[in-house]
Design a protein around this motif. Structure first.
Motif, PDB file in Angstrom:
ATOM      1  N   LEU A   1       0.824  -1.208   0.000  1.00 43.70           N
ATOM      2  CA  LEU A   1       0.000   0.000   0.000  1.00 43.70           C
ATOM      3  C   LEU A   1       0.863   1.264   0.000  1.00 43.70           C
ATOM      4  O   LEU A   1       0.494   2.280   0.579  1.00 43.70           O
ATOM      5  CB  LEU A   1      -0.906   0.017   1.240  1.00 43.70           C
ATOM      6  CG  LEU A   1      -1.912  -1.120   1.363  1.00 43.70           C
ATOM      7  CD1 LEU A   1      -2.548  -1.126   2.745  1.00 43.70           C
ATOM      8  CD2 LEU A   1      -2.966  -1.009   0.274  1.00 43.70           C
TER       9      LEU A   1
ATOM     10  N   VAL B   1      -0.603   4.778  -0.455  1.00 42.09           N
ATOM     11  CA  VAL B   1      -1.593   5.303   0.493  1.00 42.09           C
ATOM     12  C   VAL B   1      -0.910   6.300   1.423  1.00 42.09           C
ATOM     13  O   VAL B   1       0.151   6.032   1.973  1.00 42.09           O
ATOM     14  CB  VAL B   1      -2.242   4.162   1.313  1.00 42.09           C
ATOM     15  CG1 VAL B   1      -3.155   4.719   2.394  1.00 42.09           C
ATOM     16  CG2 VAL B   1      -2.992   3.222   0.394  1.00 42.09           C
TER      17      VAL B   1
ATOM     18  N   THR C   1     -12.590   2.152   5.997  1.00 45.50           N
ATOM     19  CA  THR C   1     -11.922   2.855   4.899  1.00 45.50           C
ATOM     20  C   THR C   1     -11.649   1.907   3.740  1.00 45.50           C
ATOM     21  O   THR C   1     -11.957   2.206   2.583  1.00 45.50           O
ATOM     22  CB  THR C   1     -10.605   3.483   5.384  1.00 45.50           C
ATOM     23  OG1 THR C   1     -10.893   4.444   6.400  1.00 45.50           O
ATOM     24  CG2 THR C   1      -9.851   4.147   4.251  1.00 45.50           C
ATOM     25  N   GLY C   2     -11.077   0.757   4.067  1.00 41.43           N
ATOM     26  CA  GLY C   2     -10.752  -0.210   3.028  1.00 41.43           C
ATOM     27  C   GLY C   2     -11.977  -0.711   2.287  1.00 41.43           C
ATOM     28  O   GLY C   2     -11.960  -0.854   1.057  1.00 41.43           O
TER      29      GLY C   2
ATOM     30  N   CYS D   1     -13.231   2.034  -0.056  1.00 39.04           N
ATOM     31  CA  CYS D   1     -12.344   2.167  -1.214  1.00 39.04           C
ATOM     32  C   CYS D   1     -12.530   0.995  -2.173  1.00 39.04           C
ATOM     33  O   CYS D   1     -12.608   1.183  -3.385  1.00 39.04           O
ATOM     34  CB  CYS D   1     -10.891   2.259  -0.770  1.00 39.04           C
ATOM     35  SG  CYS D   1     -10.508   3.784   0.093  1.00 39.04           S
TER      36      CYS D   1
ATOM     37  N   PRO E   1     -12.470   7.823  -2.750  1.00 40.61           N
ATOM     38  CA  PRO E   1     -11.015   7.676  -2.878  1.00 40.61           C
ATOM     39  C   PRO E   1     -10.382   7.507  -1.494  1.00 40.61           C
ATOM     40  O   PRO E   1     -10.993   7.848  -0.474  1.00 40.61           O
ATOM     41  CB  PRO E   1     -10.576   8.982  -3.538  1.00 40.61           C
ATOM     42  CG  PRO E   1     -11.686   9.947  -3.313  1.00 40.61           C
ATOM     43  CD  PRO E   1     -12.937   9.142  -3.119  1.00 40.61           C
ATOM     44  N   ASP E   2      -9.167   6.989  -1.452  1.00 41.68           N
ATOM     45  CA  ASP E   2      -8.491   6.679  -0.193  1.00 41.68           C
ATOM     46  C   ASP E   2      -8.566   7.794   0.848  1.00 41.68           C
ATOM     47  O   ASP E   2      -9.012   7.570   1.964  1.00 41.68           O
ATOM     48  CB  ASP E   2      -7.002   6.375  -0.428  1.00 41.68           C
ATOM     49  CG  ASP E   2      -6.766   5.099  -1.196  1.00 41.68           C
ATOM     50  OD1 ASP E   2      -7.736   4.356  -1.444  1.00 41.68           O
ATOM     51  OD2 ASP E   2      -5.604   4.856  -1.566  1.00 41.68           O
TER      52      ASP E   2
ATOM     53  N   MET F   1     -10.715   7.658   4.283  1.00 43.42           N
ATOM     54  CA  MET F   1      -9.989   7.616   5.549  1.00 43.42           C
ATOM     55  C   MET F   1     -10.419   8.763   6.465  1.00 43.42           C
ATOM     56  O   MET F   1     -10.687   8.554   7.646  1.00 43.42           O
ATOM     57  CB  MET F   1      -8.478   7.671   5.302  1.00 43.42           C
ATOM     58  CG  MET F   1      -7.648   7.333   6.523  1.00 43.42           C
ATOM     59  SD  MET F   1      -5.864   7.297   6.224  1.00 43.42           S
ATOM     60  CE  MET F   1      -5.728   6.118   4.896  1.00 43.42           C
TER      61      MET F   1
END
Length: 115
Positions: free
Chosen positions: A21, A24, A58-59, A62, A68-69, A73
């Protein structure tokens, strides 16, 4: 000797790399802030649990293409902070000797996270 901030930055990069990741962007101070709110509003062990669940949320957002990330988040952090504060407020209002209003399941605030 590395500072705590340097160690956390390095640790974050290592974890992100281990999970593939690297792209990120993690706001370490925001994560720690939310953990602090949970620890002080609920109980100390709520801190890692809260950050884990916020990360999971969050994951999932996404992966589903819902955000979007960065937006997902921040939204998750905002929800986690609001729920922890609401829990503390419910606990403070509960009469001694009766179950607290927020212990059975504090719900997330209404509206879009981050608004």
């Amino acid at each position: 000797m590395k500072s705590q901030d340097e160690t956390l930055e390095e640790w974050c990069r290592l974890l992100l790399r281990a999970f593939e990741l690297e792209d990120v962007d993690v706001d370490i101070n925001e994560v720690l802030s939310v953990a602090g709110v949970a620890a002080h509003s609920v109980v100390r062990p709520a801190a890692p649990l809260t950050t884990f669940i916020a990360g999971l949320a969050t994951g999932l957002k996404c992966a589903a293409g819902q955000a979007p990330d960065g937006h997902a988040m921040q939204g998750a952090m905002d929800v986690a902070r609001a729920v922890a504060k609401a829990y503390a407020a419910d606990e403070a209002q509960a009469a001694p000797g009766t179950p607290a209003a927020g212990t059975a399941g504090t719900s997330a605030p209404t509206g879009t996270p981050g608004e």
